[in-house]
Design an enzyme around this catalytic site. Structure first.
Site, short mmCIF file in Angstrom:
data_model
loop_
_atom_site.label_atom_id
_atom_site.label_comp_id
_atom_site.label_asym_id
_atom_site.label_seq_id
_atom_site.Cartn_x
_atom_site.Cartn_y
_atom_site.Cartn_z
N CYS A 83 0.88 -1.08 0.03
CA CYS A 83 0.02 -0.03 0.16
C CYS A 83 1.10 1.12 -0.03
CB CYS A 83 -0.81 0.11 1.04
SG CYS A 83 -1.96 1.53 1.52
N CYS A 85 -0.07 4.31 0.51
CA CYS A 85 -0.73 5.44 1.15
C CYS A 85 -0.49 5.37 2.68
CB CYS A 85 -2.27 5.18 0.91
SG CYS A 85 -2.49 5.53 -0.89
N CYS A 102 -1.60 -5.13 -1.38
CA CYS A 102 -2.87 -4.94 -2.00
C CYS A 102 -3.21 -6.05 -2.53
CB CYS A 102 -2.85 -3.64 -2.91
SG CYS A 102 -4.11 -3.18 -3.75
N CYS A 113 -11.00 0.42 2.03
CA CYS A 113 -9.57 0.72 1.30
C CYS A 113 -9.06 2.34 1.89
CB CYS A 113 -9.72 0.58 -0.19
SG CYS A 113 -8.20 1.08 -1.05
#
Length: 144
Positions: A83, A85, A102, A113
């Protein structure tokens, strides 16, 4: 050929008047864009997962494009679509552990998410599309 992006990091010492002057050099970091293969793999994966999980891309396609590019970059550098983020103290260890790869565990278990890549139809930011082209991704992320 991969495009390189350079960033400059500056360091400024905090010193007392009695401290001797120090020389600090600039650090330049080069970062290559993800490979075309990884971009295409992550684009196709994202589209397939949307269909399979009955989720949609964000109404703002730039969100989708940036996340897919981040996943492709991690696939190239870490060997797994970690991920992009989240902040990690040790990305390599996190990629091996797999929790945030992911689709992450919260997405698989609860359809949550954090990146806003996969949005449920009732989410205010969900668009109506489950597809994105490689050209759309490149256009949005070309100056990043």
């Amino acid at each position: 050929m991969k495009a390189l992006q350079a960033s400059i990091a500056y360091s400024f010492p905090i010193s007392s008047p009695a401290a001797s002057p120090r020389r600090f050099s600039r650090v330049i970091r080069a970062q290559a864009d993800p490979s075309d293969k990884s971009m295409e793999v992550m684009r196709k994966f994202s589209e397939q997962f949307c269909r399979k999980s009955d989720t949609y891309f964000c109404v703002d396609k730039s969100v989708t494009a940036v996340v897919i590019k981040g996943l492709a970059d991690h696939r190239d550098t870490l060997g797994a679509p970690l991920c992009p983020c989240r902040h990690y103290d040790d990305k390599e260890a996190e990629a091996k552990q797999g929790f945030w790869n992911c689709p992450c565990v919260p997405m698989r278990e609860r359809k949550e998410c954090h990146c806003m890549l996969f949005l449920t139809p009732d989410n205010d930011f969900a668009g109506k599309e489950q597809t994105i082209t490689l050209d759309e991704i490149r256009e949005v992320t070309s100056n990043m």
